[in-house]
Enzyme design. Structure first.
Site, mmCIF file in Angstrom:
data_model
loop_
_atom_site.group_PDB
_atom_site.id
_atom_site.type_symbol
_atom_site.label_atom_id
_atom_site.label_comp_id
_atom_site.label_asym_id
_atom_site.label_seq_id
_atom_site.Cartn_x
_atom_site.Cartn_y
_atom_site.Cartn_z
ATOM 1 N N CYS A 2 0.828 -1.210 0.000
ATOM 2 C CA CYS A 2 0.000 0.000 0.000
ATOM 3 C C CYS A 2 0.858 1.254 0.000
ATOM 4 O O CYS A 2 2.022 1.236 0.390
ATOM 5 C CB CYS A 2 -0.866 0.034 1.250
ATOM 6 S SG CYS A 2 -1.841 -1.424 1.485
ATOM 7 N N ARG A 27 5.069 0.526 -6.076
ATOM 8 C CA ARG A 27 4.956 -0.421 -4.962
ATOM 9 C C ARG A 27 3.934 -1.516 -5.251
ATOM 10 O O ARG A 27 3.911 -2.536 -4.571
ATOM 11 C CB ARG A 27 4.529 0.326 -3.690
ATOM 12 C CG ARG A 27 5.529 1.361 -3.244
ATOM 13 C CD ARG A 27 4.879 2.368 -2.331
ATOM 14 N NE ARG A 27 4.633 1.823 -1.021
ATOM 15 C CZ ARG A 27 5.449 1.968 0.023
ATOM 16 N NH1 ARG A 27 6.559 2.645 -0.129
ATOM 17 N NH2 ARG A 27 5.172 1.453 1.182
ATOM 18 N N TRP A 75 -2.883 -2.596 -1.553
ATOM 19 C CA TRP A 75 -2.425 -3.911 -1.970
ATOM 20 C C TRP A 75 -3.121 -4.873 -1.000
ATOM 21 O O TRP A 75 -2.778 -4.927 0.186
ATOM 22 C CB TRP A 75 -0.891 -3.940 -1.845
ATOM 23 C CG TRP A 75 -0.218 -5.245 -1.988
ATOM 24 C CD1 TRP A 75 -0.148 -6.243 -1.062
ATOM 25 C CD2 TRP A 75 0.545 -5.708 -3.100
ATOM 26 N NE1 TRP A 75 0.604 -7.279 -1.535
ATOM 27 C CE2 TRP A 75 1.044 -6.981 -2.776
ATOM 28 C CE3 TRP A 75 0.853 -5.163 -4.349
ATOM 29 C CZ2 TRP A 75 1.842 -7.719 -3.645
ATOM 30 C CZ3 TRP A 75 1.662 -5.902 -5.203
ATOM 31 C CH2 TRP A 75 2.135 -7.169 -4.854
ATOM 32 N N ASN A 99 -1.703 1.777 6.051
ATOM 33 C CA ASN A 99 -0.818 0.725 5.515
ATOM 34 C C ASN A 99 -0.475 -0.201 6.665
ATOM 35 O O ASN A 99 -0.265 0.280 7.777
ATOM 36 C CB ASN A 99 0.527 1.295 5.055
ATOM 37 C CG ASN A 99 0.415 2.077 3.796
ATOM 38 O OD1 ASN A 99 -0.638 2.120 3.188
ATOM 39 N ND2 ASN A 99 1.507 2.706 3.419
ATOM 40 N N GLY A 100 -0.320 -1.490 6.372
ATOM 41 C CA GLY A 100 0.100 -2.427 7.419
ATOM 42 C C GLY A 100 -1.040 -3.357 7.785
ATOM 43 O O GLY A 100 -2.030 -3.480 7.051
ATOM 44 N N GLU A 479 20.727 -21.119 -5.335
ATOM 45 C CA GLU A 479 20.200 -19.756 -5.445
ATOM 46 C C GLU A 479 21.358 -18.738 -5.498
ATOM 47 O O GLU A 479 21.310 -17.778 -6.272
ATOM 48 C CB GLU A 479 19.262 -19.488 -4.259
ATOM 49 C CG GLU A 479 18.666 -18.097 -4.169
ATOM 50 C CD GLU A 479 17.887 -17.641 -5.406
ATOM 51 O OE1 GLU A 479 17.582 -18.464 -6.280
ATOM 52 O OE2 GLU A 479 17.612 -16.430 -5.490
ATOM 53 N N LYS A 483 21.939 -16.177 -8.581
ATOM 54 C CA LYS A 483 22.048 -14.717 -8.418
ATOM 55 C C LYS A 483 23.298 -14.208 -9.125
ATOM 56 O O LYS A 483 23.261 -13.210 -9.834
ATOM 57 C CB LYS A 483 22.131 -14.314 -6.933
ATOM 58 C CG LYS A 483 20.896 -14.404 -6.132
ATOM 59 C CD LYS A 483 19.816 -13.409 -6.446
ATOM 60 C CE LYS A 483 18.922 -13.820 -7.565
ATOM 61 N NZ LYS A 483 17.943 -14.805 -7.410
ATOM 62 N N GLU A 486 22.984 -14.365 -12.968
ATOM 63 C CA GLU A 486 22.019 -13.422 -13.540
ATOM 64 C C GLU A 486 22.578 -12.022 -13.698
ATOM 65 O O GLU A 486 22.317 -11.365 -14.700
ATOM 66 C CB GLU A 486 20.774 -13.329 -12.632
ATOM 67 C CG GLU A 486 19.859 -14.514 -12.735
ATOM 68 C CD GLU A 486 18.567 -14.290 -11.955
ATOM 69 O OE1 GLU A 486 18.623 -14.141 -10.716
ATOM 70 O OE2 GLU A 486 17.498 -14.264 -12.579
ATOM 71 N N HIS A 502 31.952 -36.738 -7.310
ATOM 72 C CA HIS A 502 31.321 -37.580 -8.330
ATOM 73 C C HIS A 502 31.434 -36.971 -9.726
ATOM 74 O O HIS A 502 30.683 -37.335 -10.613
ATOM 75 C CB HIS A 502 29.859 -37.847 -7.958
ATOM 76 C CG HIS A 502 29.731 -38.581 -6.657
ATOM 77 N ND1 HIS A 502 30.047 -39.908 -6.522
ATOM 78 C CD2 HIS A 502 29.390 -38.155 -5.421
ATOM 79 C CE1 HIS A 502 29.882 -40.281 -5.268
ATOM 80 N NE2 HIS A 502 29.492 -39.219 -4.576
ATOM 81 N N LYS A 598 11.460 -9.582 -15.817
ATOM 82 C CA LYS A 598 10.995 -9.807 -14.448
ATOM 83 C C LYS A 598 9.901 -10.875 -14.409
ATOM 84 O O LYS A 598 9.840 -11.670 -13.487
ATOM 85 C CB LYS A 598 10.486 -8.483 -13.860
ATOM 86 C CG LYS A 598 10.091 -8.563 -12.401
ATOM 87 C CD LYS A 598 11.289 -8.809 -11.507
ATOM 88 C CE LYS A 598 10.883 -9.141 -10.081
ATOM 89 N NZ LYS A 598 11.922 -9.908 -9.368
#
Ligand code: M6R
Length: 603
Positions: A2, A27, A75, A99-100, A479, A483, A486, A502, A598
């Site tokens: 929000c 946002r 949101w 917000n929240g 991961e 990163k 990318e 191995h 994205k």
């Protein structure tokens, strides 16, 4: 997430508030609204969807001369993105934006319902405006009623409230959600949930602290914390917009790495009550007849799924297999109805994951989405959803989305364990206790970041990187490698530490960089042995561990922790920062790396 804006002054308020809300569009939101007070009367408008819809609704409305206005982009968290659930929420005399998440909204709502108050929306926010108006009846003035209201709220909030009972003022409060007050030499006052909408309008800003609240009109700013007056501290506002959206960070990715501790708090908010996991969004019969879980996702979300595999089998004692969505689609999968089909997606629009979900639905499986974007295609299609609440992620290289996915899946694993009574009461309590404190493991340590900045210059050449780890640190190694690939365009692979001999160990020499995850709480000695094997073959090794390791060429020290997930998240931040700093040194476009998008909405 929000967005909030507010204004006191003479300018045309609709235009000003709408253009301020536009600055917060990045946002993410699903509805918006404004309320404008002039001559002791409040006009309010709300619309679902983009701001353009609100613009159309307000096209014949103008408001010049002295007055106050508030605006909001929502949101959805509690209740669907409908016009009724959109902000501002209102009582008889007052309008509020928030917000929240107000954690104790149910208790307040029940108490107010007993007093004869009827609620219109499904939101947590509405309780705040009704409680304010209820308190107004027994208070000397609007400020006293507002103070009573704020002090009875629990959870996260940035709140703006206007009321015809104090027509020149905006009441405000902040706790665990950002809120900024701005002013200029023309006596105008501005509010925003980030700097961006204030730029070009406010000259100086005051970043409110948690627990602060007050009231503001063009003559004075009254700021309080815990019923005591505090002095607002204003500082100059830089006037560069892109800087503001990045909140002072060089890249969105960097900002998003630093945001992880806070957004994880949001992921957990309202989902742990009285030492129990509460996932109100799940149908209570979801797990009936379920004896296995199949997780399907792509990229970083797939890595979160792999991490979940360890958590689900370990805590929930439920058979779990994980598959990349593009592989699942064409393998003619054998699907049985005792399997819960879980898809994980930041965007909710990834074509392969969406198609996999369709296959599972057509086969009659129960489906669950772990997703960051409400109302996305995946959320609309799945039977149930748990939103990860990371807020909009702008960096193409996913960071906070991954952290919130893992946290959500951990929450879910404990939730299933709690339901199926698959682990002892003591174990459950200790998991929940760790989960509650986990956001603090994601606070970026400045000294570590500085060290990584310095170290990064040694890792710009060579013929590739191995990231190694065992158990849940294996998906983390994958991961970390993703990163780096990318955004640095360097070759990197993640491996289970025990797998090196191995085959991959054949590649090892001094120009092969190994990033080794060596947590103390998980298979420490075994991983150490694997690192020693690499060191004996002259690999250049960067060890990340709480224990100093003599054979490491470089070493990044982490905290000694008692729980594996504290180590997991701390190491995750280090890997993200390492990728970031290497990419920065190589001069790459960190936020928009070449060849990547994205949201991958094609096969
Ligand atoms: O939106 P999704 O989580 O479904 O996206 C899946 C992948 O495309 C995504 O995680 C991708 O791997 C990111 N660029 C990782 O940083």
């Amino acid at each position: 997430m929000c967005g909030i804006v507010g204004y006191i002054g003479k300018k045309e308020k609709k235009e000003l508030i709408l253009s301020a809300l536009k600055e917060l569009e990045y946002r993410g939101y699903d509805s918006a609204g404004i309320a404008v007070m002039k001559d002791g009367r409040i006009d309010a408008f709300k619309a679902i969807g983009k701001l353009g819809n609100l613009e159309k609704k307000t096209k014949d409305f103008t408001s010049h001369n002295e007055g106050a206005a508030i605006g909001h982009t929502r949101w959805a968290t509690h209740g669907k993105p409908t016009e009724i659930n959109a902000h501002p929420h209102f009582g008889e005399h007052s309008y509020i934006v928030h917000n929240g998440i107000i954690e104790n909204y149910r208790e307040i709502k029940e108490a107010l319902i007993k007093e004869g108050i009827t609620f219109l929306s499904q939101t947590d926010t509405e309780v705040a405006v009704y409680l304010f108006e209820y308190n107004l009846k027994n208070s000397k003035n609007a400020f006293e009623a507002f103070e009573k209201t704020i002090l009875s709220l629990k959870g996260a909030y940035a709140i703006l409230l206007i009321t015809t009972t104090a027509p020149d003022s905006i009441f405000f409060a902040k706790n665990a959600a950002p809120l900024i007050v701005g002013k200029n030499d023309e006596g105008e006052i501005f509010f925003g949930s980030s700097d961006a909408p204030l730029i070009g309008h406010a000259k100086e800003v005051c970043y409110l602290e948690d627990g602060q609240y007050g009231v503001l009109n063009k003559n004075e700013i009254l700021l309080y914390a815990d019923r005591k007056k505090v002095l607002p501290v204003f500082k100059d506002l830089p006037q560069d917009k892109s800087y503001a959206q990045k909140e002072g960070f060089r890249f969105f990715m960097e900002k998003e790495i630093y945001e992880q501790s806070r957004v994880l708090g949001e992921t957990l908010m309202g989902r742990i009550k009285n030492n129990e996991i509460v996932l109100e969004e799940l149908d209570e019969h979801l797990f009936e007849g379920i004896s296995a879980v199949k997780i399907c996702a792509c990229g970083t979300s797939f890595h979160a799924g792999l991490a979940a595999g360890y958590l689900f089998e370990r805590f929930a004692k439920i058979r779990t297999d994980i598959i990349i969505a593009s592989e699942f689609r064409y393998k003619e999968p054998l699907l049985t109805k005792d399997t819960l089909f879980v898809v994980i997606s930041q965007s909710g629009e990834t074509a392969d994951t969406l198609e996999a979900l369709k296959i599972a639905k057509n086969a009659g499986l129960k489906t669950l989405a772990i997703c960051n974007v409400d109302n996305s295609s995946i959320v609309r299609l799945a039977d149930s959803t748990i939103l990860t609440r990371a807020g909009i992620e702008k960096g193409v290289a996913s960071t906070k989305a991954f952290a919130t996915q893992v946290a959500t899946l951990w929450l879910l694993a404990i939730f299933i364990a709690q339901k199926q009574k698959s682990v002892s009461k003591e174990r459950l309590e200790s998991e929940i206790d760790t989960l509650l404190k986990i956001p603090s493991s994601l606070i970026v340590d400045n000294a570590t970041h500085e060290k990584i900045k310095r170290l990064s210059k040694r890792y710009l050449h060579g013929h590739g990187f191995f990231f190694i780890g065992r158990d849940i640190f294996y998906p983390l190694a994958l991961e970390g490698a993703l990163k780096l690939k990318e955004i640095s365009y360097l070759h990197a692979e993640g491996y289970p530490a025990g797998e090196m001999k191995h085959g991959p160990i054949a590649l090892v020499d001094s120009k092969l960089f190994t990033v080794a995850l060596l947590p103390k709480t998980m298979l420490y000695d075994k991983t150490k042995n694997n690192i020693e094997e690499l060191s004996a073959r002259d690999a250049t090794i960067l060890v990340i561990s709480p224990e100093r390791f003599e054979l490491a060429d470089d070493f990044i020290k982490t905290q000694h922790s008692t729980h594996v997930m504290n180590e997991f998240f701390e190491m995750m931040i280090i890997l993200q920062l390492l990728a970031l700093e290497i990419a920065v040194r190589l001069g790459n476009d960190v936020d928009m790396p070449r060849n990547l998008a994205k949201s991958v909405t094609v096969e």
